[in-house]
Enzyme design. Structure first.
Site, PDB file in Angstrom:
ATOM      1  CG  ASP A 222      -2.116  -0.967   0.927  1.00 22.21           C
ATOM      2  OD1 ASP A 222      -1.923  -2.096   1.184  1.00 22.21           O
ATOM      3  OD2 ASP A 222      -3.175  -0.737   0.550  1.00 22.21           O
ATOM      4  CG  ASN A 232       0.520  -5.741   1.718  1.00 22.99           C
ATOM      5  OD1 ASN A 232      -0.224  -4.953   0.881  1.00 22.99           O
ATOM      6  ND2 ASN A 232       0.337  -6.998   1.994  1.00 22.99           N
ATOM      7  CE  LYS A 233      -6.041  -5.447   4.147  1.00 23.76           C
ATOM      8  NZ  LYS A 233      -6.691  -4.330   5.059  1.00 23.76           N
TER       9      LYS A 233
HETATM   10  O1  MRU Z   1      -7.799  -3.160   2.962  1.00 20.28           O
HETATM   11  P1  MRU Z   1      -7.407  -3.431   1.380  1.00 20.28           P
HETATM   12  O2  MRU Z   1      -8.158  -4.676   0.873  1.00 20.28           O
HETATM   13  O3  MRU Z   1      -7.639  -2.283   0.462  1.00 20.28           O
HETATM   14  O4  MRU Z   1      -6.077  -3.740   1.412  1.00 20.28           O
HETATM   15  C1  MRU Z   1      -5.364  -4.076   0.202  1.00 20.28           C
HETATM   16  C2  MRU Z   1      -3.911  -4.683   0.616  1.00 20.28           C
HETATM   17  O5  MRU Z   1      -3.438  -4.524   1.422  1.00 20.28           O
HETATM   18  C3  MRU Z   1      -3.621  -5.234  -0.719  1.00 20.28           C
HETATM   19  O6  MRU Z   1      -2.233  -6.125  -0.522  1.00 20.28           O
HETATM   20  C4  MRU Z   1      -2.496  -3.824  -1.419  1.00 20.28           C
HETATM   21  O7  MRU Z   1      -3.317  -2.971  -1.620  1.00 20.28           O
HETATM   22  C5  MRU Z   1      -1.810  -4.296  -2.524  1.00 20.28           C
HETATM   23  S1  MRU Z   1      -2.757  -4.398  -3.784  1.00 20.28           S
HETATM   24  C6  MRU Z   1      -2.236  -4.522  -5.487  1.00 20.28           C
END
Ligand code: MRU
Length: 320
Positions: A222, A232-233
């Protein structure tokens, strides 16, 4: 939409007739393929907040279309930008996309940005696939597929390309608590692509690694700080620690729109806190949506320009 390939405009698009931003409502997947029509910036902001569209590059693309919508409707553009930027704080793609739209908030510019983002995904998948050996069993977290980027995908795009090259044996899909982007979205995408996969509880990753059943971990991002620290998540950091313990490489695959050289390290990345009710409605809860993986736990960061290795302060600085 059925089984045909998911095209970029199936995920998010701008329609002059309305005008409106139309997106595939990711909250309803995998059970239903339903489109959501947004006719104002406020509606796009809600769609982003509620995760009808999610994933860092995809929310950047949606924000670009939202700004085109604001311009077409005669909405105040500064206010539109402020509301969009505030909708989700962690992914830097939102800020990046709105900056790209600043001098030309037209649908054509937003469509070009969308197309270029998908192009970057295809390019980085080619580079990332070079990291895969024959028979790779890869583990991925959250959803970093076409749904998350507006087409093709980052980490899942790399898995696609590795599969096409005959290098990928299977994918372990972390279900990704609490909102199940892995078991709902990544599994849906891999199923459609015919790539062998199995969903696992997030907490099963350690024992699969210990059993020698994971060759690499591949995730999206992110926001990547100048020193390579990567948001990231939530749960990515724990995977990175596990992977390091087991001597397994963790690769981050993300376009340069996710690289934030203005933020020196992960300490400066804002982490979104979401509603406690996403975890439990019975008790108090904390719900950070992202975590930061320190750069020294990342074996490589792959962008459309190639495979970047530590020290990232140097290899990423060359990107801009
Ligand atoms: O909360 P989200 O579903 O928007 O989180 C998304 C993620 O963490 C993805 O791994 C990240 O955005 C990379 S997407 C190519």
């Amino acid at each position: 939409m059925g089984r045909r390939n998911l095209e970029a405009e199936d995920i998010v698009r701008y329609e002059e007739d309305g005008p409106k931003v139309v997106l595939l409502d990711q909250r309803r997947l995998p059970d239903e393929e339903v489109e959501l029509e947004c006719r104002s910036v406020a509606e796009v902001v809600d769609a982003i907040r509620e995760l009808a569209i999610r994933g860092a590059p995809a929310i950047g693309v949606a924000a670009a279309y939202a700004l085109a919508l604001a311009a077409a409707r005669g909405e105040d553009l500064d206010e539109a930008v402020a509301r969009l930027v505030a909708s989700r704080p962690t992914a830097v793609n939102l800020v990046w996309a709105l900056e790209q739209m600043r001098n030309d908030p037209s649908p054509a510019n937003a469509r070009a940005l969308h197309q270029e983002e998908v192009g970057r995904c295809r390019a980085m998948a080619q580079h990332a696939a070079e990291l895969f050996g024959q028979g790779t069993r890869a583990l991925t977290h959250c959803n970093a597929g076409a749904l998350a980027t507006g087409g093709y995908g980052s980490a899942v795009g790399a898995l696609h390309t590795a599969w096409e090259r005959g290098l990928l044996e299977r994918v372990w899909v972390d279900e990704t608590r609490p909102l199940l982007q892995g078991s709902r979205l990544t599994a849906w995408e891999l199923e459609r692509a015919g790539i062998p996969h199995a969903v696992i509880a997030d907490s099963a990753a350690a024992s699969l690694m210990a059993a020698g059943e994971v060759d690499c971990v591949v995730t999206g991002a992110d926001r990547i700080a100048a020193n390579g620290d990567t948001a990231n998540k939530i749960g990515t950091y724990s995977l990175a620690v596990l992977a390091a313990h087991h001597g397994i490489p963790l690769y981050v695959v993300a376009p340069t729109s996710t690289v934030d050289l203005a933020t020196p390290s992960g300490a400066g990345i804002p982490i979104e806190e979401r509603a406690a009710s996403e975890i439990t409605t019975s008790f108090a809860a904390r719900n950070p949506a992202f975590d930061v993986t320190p750069a020294d736990l990342i074996a490589a960061i792959v962008t459309e320009h190639g495979v970047h290795r530590a020290p990232y302060a140097q290899s990423l600085a060359a990107l801009v």
